[in-house]
Write a protein that holds these residues in place. Structure first.
Motif, short mmCIF file in Angstrom:
data_model
loop_
_atom_site.label_atom_id
_atom_site.label_comp_id
_atom_site.label_asym_id
_atom_site.label_seq_id
_atom_site.Cartn_x
_atom_site.Cartn_y
_atom_site.Cartn_z
N LEU A 146 0.82 -1.22 0.00
CA LEU A 146 0.00 0.00 0.00
C LEU A 146 0.85 1.27 0.00
O LEU A 146 0.66 2.14 -0.85
CB LEU A 146 -0.96 -0.04 1.20
N PRO A 147 1.85 1.39 0.89
CA PRO A 147 2.66 2.62 0.86
C PRO A 147 3.43 2.80 -0.45
O PRO A 147 3.57 3.92 -0.93
CB PRO A 147 3.64 2.45 2.02
N LEU A 148 3.89 1.70 -1.04
CA LEU A 148 4.69 1.84 -2.26
C LEU A 148 3.83 2.12 -3.48
O LEU A 148 4.29 2.68 -4.45
CB LEU A 148 5.54 0.58 -2.48
N ALA A 149 2.55 1.72 -3.41
CA ALA A 149 1.65 1.99 -4.54
C ALA A 149 0.85 3.27 -4.30
O ALA A 149 0.01 3.64 -5.11
CB ALA A 149 0.70 0.81 -4.73
N TRP A 150 1.14 3.94 -3.19
CA TRP A 150 0.27 5.02 -2.73
C TRP A 150 0.12 6.15 -3.73
O TRP A 150 -0.95 6.71 -3.91
CB TRP A 150 0.76 5.54 -1.38
N ARG A 151 1.19 6.51 -4.41
CA ARG A 151 1.15 7.58 -5.40
C ARG A 151 0.05 7.32 -6.43
O ARG A 151 -0.78 8.18 -6.69
CB ARG A 151 2.48 7.62 -6.14
N SER A 152 0.07 6.12 -7.01
CA SER A 152 -0.92 5.78 -8.04
C SER A 152 -2.31 5.72 -7.43
O SER A 152 -3.29 6.14 -8.05
CB SER A 152 -0.60 4.43 -8.66
N ILE A 153 -2.40 5.16 -6.20
CA ILE A 153 -3.72 5.03 -5.58
C ILE A 153 -4.31 6.41 -5.32
O ILE A 153 -5.48 6.67 -5.59
CB ILE A 153 -3.61 4.22 -4.27
N LEU A 154 -3.47 7.30 -4.81
CA LEU A 154 -3.94 8.66 -4.51
C LEU A 154 -4.43 9.33 -5.79
O LEU A 154 -5.50 9.95 -5.80
CB LEU A 154 -2.79 9.47 -3.89
N SER A 155 -3.67 9.16 -6.85
CA SER A 155 -4.10 9.80 -8.08
C SER A 155 -5.38 9.14 -8.59
O SER A 155 -6.27 9.82 -9.13
CB SER A 155 -2.94 9.81 -9.08
N GLY A 156 -5.54 7.84 -8.36
CA GLY A 156 -6.78 7.15 -8.72
C GLY A 156 -7.96 7.64 -7.89
O GLY A 156 -9.06 7.83 -8.41
N LEU A 157 -7.70 7.88 -6.60
CA LEU A 157 -8.76 8.38 -5.72
C LEU A 157 -9.23 9.77 -6.17
O LEU A 157 -10.42 10.05 -6.21
CB LEU A 157 -8.25 8.45 -4.27
N ILE A 158 -8.26 10.61 -6.52
CA ILE A 158 -8.60 11.96 -6.96
C ILE A 158 -9.41 11.90 -8.26
O ILE A 158 -10.43 12.57 -8.42
CB ILE A 158 -7.33 12.82 -7.15
N MET A 159 -8.96 11.01 -9.17
CA MET A 159 -9.68 10.86 -10.44
C MET A 159 -11.10 10.36 -10.20
O MET A 159 -12.05 10.81 -10.82
CB MET A 159 -8.94 9.86 -11.35
#
Lengths: 360, 262
Positions: free
Chosen positions: B181-194
């Protein structure tokens, strides 16, 4: 007492296959698995660690069958070639990771992290981000992290191959120190020199199975198969003592002539290593054989008796007893023109620079 | 390199056209709205209420469905299972179907006479013409954005690190929360914003499931349909402003997080 026992382990991964691997490692032993790349060494380590499932066979750790045990309960710490440190944690976080997984108390975790960082020489780097570590530092941290698991057996997957020569030497000393403290180690490598320096015992892995197992001297001097002979490539592998340098002053040029004694025989060689126990390696193709002592630049000249001739991959290997058994590689034409035969008296010569010293 | 000069100029010119195409209508919208009109609209209770409704429903949709979508994305990135390709295709269906059709489908699914509708009614939840219905409609059309981004994020985490963590005595759950989760967080955060942005801007599916209470996209349409362009423009300008402020702030927070990580 056996710490790790690998019994008939087989694995099939696409084209790759490990078939019926067997070996045992005693408690506190430093066992090196030697093999070429692609021989299945790394796969075997991952099978022991539970990261790759075996399709058959059993693994016993400290007398207990762990073949079906979950990865996180196996207590075998793996150090990967590329360290595999967690990039989002600093050095402290990495070393503390297994301790937190095992639910140690905070105080205990802190004490253990500092102790291991001290042992591995990274105590000044605890707050450093792992991205800012050098290759050698990263491997030390990876070692400390694996040791924090308090593993029954430490598994090292080519841990030195990404490092330069000097760092390699330092890390070897550290590995020896860790082993001296009683840690059982299984180390895989493709580097016979690394095996000679570190191993208590060696297992040679070829074509997905362990083809020979024994002490360093047994394996190197008496290779069981042509593969082992070619791979370790050294029939002339002798254990002995390197003498002090004579008349060498501080700061003088490197590589003075030194004396190495083994089995009552003395060799003259070039080395700037400190005196002490070690091995010498003399490639069979670097030894000259003649019927009479010829004058040449070779400083090592011995008379001996031919004890055997064996066809080799390239030419003929002649075994000469000069007090110890020395292998000499000659072309078939030379063997014929010199009329080499069993029982014949001959001279063997080689230059000081043809001898390679490996410090134990 | 000079040989590339004319091509670079042409590409820059084409880029400028595209940029103008995006910016010009938005700029026109703001130029057509006087500051007084803008603030009057912003303080209009109906407008403010709809913006608030839009913001919180889209946020709830993102958080509620994200909790299920993120672990599922990890499965998609890491595990092999039957029909995986088919399932991956199904996930993208909401992106490709007309959103009015999506709305109709959801309405049939959550209507009072459906199993879901009846189950909801038993616990006092009514999906049609209500905030929960809006949340479901928003989630339906926006969830592919999160799943795709999170799956790519998890896939880019070296599997060796997860294995190393397991080897170091961590349970699979601990590995997920402390490594993947922490290492994928960048992509997840951008997915959440999208996902949030997409949910917030949804009109087609929402208007069919819940005309009332009115989310801002529905309100803009209603003002346009009932009173004309002049009435719709200020609402659109206010809503776009709110969206932009939120995204700029979120992006800044995300960027700061990135810098901390580096």
């Amino acid at each position: 007492m056996t710490m790790l026992k690998i019994k008939d382990i087989s694995v099939r991964l696409g084209q790759f296959e490990l078939a019926g691997v067997n070996f045992e490692v005693a408690r506190g032993e430093y066992f090196v698995l030697l093999g070429m790349s692609g021989a299945g060494k790394s796969v075997l380590l991952q099978v022991i660690g539970g990261l790759i499932p075996a399709s058959g066979g059993q693994i016993f750790l400290d007398g207990k069958d762990i073949s079906g045990e979950k990865i996180q309960r196996r207590r075998v710490g793996i150090v990967f070639q590329d360290s595999a440190l967690f990039p989002h944690m600093n050095v402290y976080g990495n070393i503390a990771y297994p301790l937190k997984s095992l639910k140690h108390r905070a105080g205990e975790t802190d004490r253990k992290v500092r102790e291991l960082a001290g042992l591995t020489g990274v105590d000044h780097l605890l707050k450093r981000a792992v991205a800012n570590l050098s290759g050698g530092e990263a491997q030390r941290v990876a070692l400390a992290r694996a040791l924090a698991l308090d593993p029954s057996c430490l598994l090292l997957d080519e841990p030195l191959s990404a490092l330069d020569v000097q760092l390699r030497g330092e890390l070897r000393s550290l590995l020896r120190e860790i082993n001296r403290r009683g840690q059982t180690i299984v180390h895989v490598t493709h580097d016979y020199e690394e095996a000679a320096v570190l191993a208590g015992r060696i297992g040679v892995i070829e074509g997905g199975t362990v083809v020979q197992e024994g002490t360093t001297a047994q394996v190197f001097q008496h290779p069981k198969s042509e593969f082992v002979a070619r791979f370790v490539g050294i029939r002339n592998f002798f254990r002995g003592m390197l003498d002090k340098e004579k008349g060498r002053e501080e700061g003088r040029g490197k590589g003075s002539l030194r004396r190495f004694t083994t089995g009552g025989i003395g060799f003259t060689l070039l080395s700037d290593e400190p005196p002490g126990e070690g091995y010498v390696v003399i490639r069979a193709e670097d030894v000259i054989i003649s019927n009479d002592l010829a004058s040449s630049s070779a400083v090592n000249n011995f008379s001996g008796v031919i004890t055997g001739l064996e066809p080799a991959r390239m030419g003929t290997e002649v075994m000469v007893d000069i007090g110890i058994s020395l292998g000499v590689l000659v072309s078939d034409d030379s063997a014929a023109s010199l009329e080499l035969a069993g029982g014949k008296n001959v001279w063997v010569s080689f230059k000081a620079s043809a001898i390679k010293f490996i410090r134990k | 390199m000079n040989g590339y000069q004319p091509m670079k100029l042409l590409f820059a010119f084409l880029g400028g056209l595209v940029l103008l195409f995006i910016v010009a209508p938005l700029a026109g919208l703001f130029l057509a709205t006087s500051p007084a009109e803008f603030f009057e609209t912003a303080s209009d209770k109906e407008v403010a209420g709809s913006i608030w409704l839009t913001l919180w429903t889209s946020m709830m949709a993102t958080l509620l469905f994200g909790m299920a979508a993120i672990p599922f994305s990890w499965l998609l990135a890491r595990r092999k299972f039957p029909f995986k390709k088919f399932i991956s295709a199904v996930i993208n269906v909401p992106v490709v179907i007309p959103h009015s059709a999506a709305g109709i489908a959801i309405l049939g699914f959550v209507a009072r006479d459906s199993a879901v509708g009846q189950a909801g009614e038993k616990i006092g939840l009514n999906f049609v013409g209500s905030a929960p219905g809006i949340i479901i409609a928003m989630a339906f059309v926006s969830i592919p954005f999160l799943i795709n981004a999170a799956r790519d994020g998890f896939a880019s985490v070296p599997e060796k690190l997860e294995k190393a963590a397991l080897n170091l005595g961590a349970s699979p759950a601990r590995v997920f929360f402390t490594i993947s989760l922490p290492l994928a967080w960048r992509s997840i955060l951008s997915g959440l914003i999208m996902m949030w942005a997409r949910g917030m801007s949804e009109f087609g599916a929402v208007v069919i499931v819940a005309y009332h209470p009115m989310t801002t996209p529905v309100l803009i349409w209603e003002r346009f349909a009932s009173f004309g362009l002049d009435w719709a423009i200020p609402v659109a300008a206010v809503f776009i402003t709110v969206c932009l402020v939120f995204f700029i702030v979120l992006r800044m927070v995300a960027t700061r997080y990135d810098n901390v990580e580096d």
